[in-house]
Design a protein around this motif. Sequence first.
Motif, PDB file in Angstrom:
ATOM      1  N   VAL A   3     -15.093   0.353   4.628  1.00  0.00           N
ATOM      2  CA  VAL A   3     -14.217  -0.684   4.072  1.00  0.00           C
ATOM      3  C   VAL A   3     -12.799  -0.149   3.897  1.00  0.00           C
ATOM      4  CG1 VAL A   3     -14.562  -0.414   1.561  1.00  0.00           C
ATOM      5  CG2 VAL A   3     -14.189  -2.682   2.524  1.00  0.00           C
ATOM      6  N   ALA A   4     -12.653   1.118   3.553  1.00  0.00           N
ATOM      7  CA  ALA A   4     -11.318   1.714   3.438  1.00  0.00           C
ATOM      8  C   ALA A   4     -10.617   1.709   4.789  1.00  0.00           C
ATOM      9  CB  ALA A   4     -11.418   3.136   2.886  1.00  0.00           C
ATOM     10  N   ASN A   5     -11.333   2.068   5.837  1.00  0.00           N
ATOM     11  CA  ASN A   5     -10.750   2.041   7.179  1.00  0.00           C
ATOM     12  C   ASN A   5     -10.428   0.622   7.614  1.00  0.00           C
ATOM     13  OD1 ASN A   5     -10.594   4.746   8.706  1.00  0.00           O
ATOM     14  ND2 ASN A   5     -12.478   4.887   7.515  1.00  0.00           N
ATOM     15  N   PHE A   6     -11.285  -0.334   7.257  1.00  0.00           N
ATOM     16  CA  PHE A   6     -11.024  -1.733   7.582  1.00  0.00           C
ATOM     17  C   PHE A   6      -9.747  -2.210   6.888  1.00  0.00           C
ATOM     18  CE2 PHE A   6     -11.395  -6.198   6.285  1.00  0.00           C
ATOM     19  CZ  PHE A   6     -11.358  -6.803   7.538  1.00  0.00           C
ATOM     20  N   VAL A   7      -9.611  -1.924   5.598  1.00  0.00           N
ATOM     21  CA  VAL A   7      -8.426  -2.340   4.845  1.00  0.00           C
ATOM     22  C   VAL A   7      -7.168  -1.743   5.472  1.00  0.00           C
ATOM     23  CG1 VAL A   7      -7.207  -2.027   2.635  1.00  0.00           C
ATOM     24  CG2 VAL A   7      -9.584  -2.796   2.664  1.00  0.00           C
ATOM     25  N   LEU A   8      -7.200  -0.461   5.794  1.00  0.00           N
ATOM     26  CA  LEU A   8      -6.040   0.195   6.393  1.00  0.00           C
ATOM     27  C   LEU A   8      -5.717  -0.402   7.764  1.00  0.00           C
ATOM     28  CD1 LEU A   8      -4.135   2.327   5.343  1.00  0.00           C
ATOM     29  CD2 LEU A   8      -5.459   4.034   6.566  1.00  0.00           C
ATOM     30  N   SER A   9      -6.743  -0.688   8.551  1.00  0.00           N
ATOM     31  CA  SER A   9      -6.496  -1.272   9.879  1.00  0.00           C
ATOM     32  C   SER A   9      -5.903  -2.671   9.759  1.00  0.00           C
ATOM     33  CB  SER A   9      -7.781  -1.303  10.712  1.00  0.00           C
ATOM     34  OG  SER A   9      -8.670  -2.301  10.250  1.00  0.00           O
ATOM     35  N   GLN A  10      -6.354  -3.441   8.786  1.00  0.00           N
ATOM     36  CA  GLN A  10      -5.812  -4.790   8.590  1.00  0.00           C
ATOM     37  C   GLN A  10      -4.387  -4.746   8.039  1.00  0.00           C
ATOM     38  OE1 GLN A  10      -7.336  -7.801   9.593  1.00  0.00           O
ATOM     39  NE2 GLN A  10      -8.461  -6.180  10.620  1.00  0.00           N
ATOM     40  N   SER A  11      -4.091  -3.753   7.220  1.00  0.00           N
ATOM     41  CA  SER A  11      -2.745  -3.652   6.665  1.00  0.00           C
ATOM     42  C   SER A  11      -1.729  -3.391   7.781  1.00  0.00           C
ATOM     43  CB  SER A  11      -2.663  -2.550   5.618  1.00  0.00           C
ATOM     44  OG  SER A  11      -2.666  -1.264   6.186  1.00  0.00           O
ATOM     45  N   GLU A  12      -2.150  -2.677   8.805  1.00  0.00           N
ATOM     46  CA  GLU A  12      -1.261  -2.429   9.954  1.00  0.00           C
ATOM     47  C   GLU A  12      -0.908  -3.727  10.666  1.00  0.00           C
ATOM     48  OE1 GLU A  12       0.156   0.500  10.861  1.00  0.00           O
ATOM     49  OE2 GLU A  12      -0.777   1.438   9.129  1.00  0.00           O
ATOM     50  N   LEU A  72       0.835  -1.201   0.000  1.00  0.00           N
ATOM     51  CA  LEU A  72       0.000   0.000   0.000  1.00  0.00           C
ATOM     52  C   LEU A  72       0.872   1.254   0.000  1.00  0.00           C
ATOM     53  CD1 LEU A  72      -2.923  -0.911   2.451  1.00  0.00           C
ATOM     54  CD2 LEU A  72      -2.981  -0.846  -0.047  1.00  0.00           C
ATOM     55  N   SER A  73       1.931   1.242   0.796  1.00  0.00           N
ATOM     56  CA  SER A  73       2.844   2.391   0.836  1.00  0.00           C
ATOM     57  C   SER A  73       3.537   2.584  -0.506  1.00  0.00           C
ATOM     58  CB  SER A  73       3.892   2.204   1.933  1.00  0.00           C
ATOM     59  OG  SER A  73       3.294   2.258   3.199  1.00  0.00           O
ATOM     60  N   ALA A  74       4.038   1.503  -1.081  1.00  0.00           N
ATOM     61  CA  ALA A  74       4.756   1.582  -2.356  1.00  0.00           C
ATOM     62  C   ALA A  74       3.862   2.106  -3.481  1.00  0.00           C
ATOM     63  CB  ALA A  74       5.322   0.213  -2.726  1.00  0.00           C
ATOM     64  N   ASN A  75       2.574   1.802  -3.396  1.00  0.00           N
ATOM     65  CA  ASN A  75       1.623   2.224  -4.428  1.00  0.00           C
ATOM     66  C   ASN A  75       0.847   3.483  -4.053  1.00  0.00           C
ATOM     67  OD1 ASN A  75       2.046   0.058  -6.385  1.00  0.00           O
ATOM     68  ND2 ASN A  75       1.264  -1.259  -4.758  1.00  0.00           N
ATOM     69  N   GLU A  76       1.288   4.171  -2.993  1.00  0.00           N
ATOM     70  CA  GLU A  76       0.647   5.392  -2.497  1.00  0.00           C
ATOM     71  C   GLU A  76      -0.840   5.195  -2.234  1.00  0.00           C
ATOM     72  OE1 GLU A  76       1.695   8.639  -5.089  1.00  0.00           O
ATOM     73  OE2 GLU A  76       3.813   8.431  -4.630  1.00  0.00           O
ATOM     74  N   MET A  77      -1.164   4.053  -1.650  1.00  0.00           N
ATOM     75  CA  MET A  77      -2.545   3.722  -1.303  1.00  0.00           C
ATOM     76  C   MET A  77      -2.675   3.554   0.212  1.00  0.00           C
ATOM     77  SD  MET A  77      -4.240   3.704  -4.095  1.00  0.00           S
ATOM     78  CE  MET A  77      -5.726   2.937  -3.534  1.00  0.00           C
ATOM     79  N   ASN A  78      -1.810   4.185   0.973  1.00  0.00           N
ATOM     80  CA  ASN A  78      -1.765   3.984   2.415  1.00  0.00           C
ATOM     81  C   ASN A  78      -2.498   5.077   3.200  1.00  0.00           C
ATOM     82  OD1 ASN A  78       0.182   5.812   1.619  1.00  0.00           O
ATOM     83  ND2 ASN A  78       1.672   5.174   3.145  1.00  0.00           N
ATOM     84  N   SER A  79      -3.635   5.515   2.649  1.00  0.00           N
ATOM     85  CA  SER A  79      -4.480   6.464   3.376  1.00  0.00           C
ATOM     86  C   SER A  79      -5.936   6.127   3.082  1.00  0.00           C
ATOM     87  CB  SER A  79      -4.191   7.905   2.952  1.00  0.00           C
ATOM     88  OG  SER A  79      -4.655   8.136   1.634  1.00  0.00           O
TER      89      SER A  79
END
Length: 110
Positions: free
Chosen positions: A97-106, A60-67
Amino acid sequence: MKNFFFGFFIACLALISFQNPAQAVDLNNGENVFTANCSACHAGGNNVIMPEKTLKKGALSANEMNSVGAITYQVTNGKNAMPAFGGRLTESDIEDVANFVLSQSEKDWG
């Protein structure tokens, strides 16, 4: 005059207090939305179409999708092989769902 400003201030506070508060993020709803709409391609944070573009923190960070904003935009509008869900899901569901994805990525989906 002082009483007028004090009364005006109190009236403004009263009006503000009756406004709807911002909706809280619902991670449980986000998980349900993810399971119903995203897990076919992204089970466990993976990506069956483009294996290098997972939902893991590093990717997500590498693809600038980490927000939340970036993920919300992608879910709403789609990109490449990913379809747009803006016409199928509510704004609230997309934000959840965006918040869920970000929380799971952590947690690296663990």
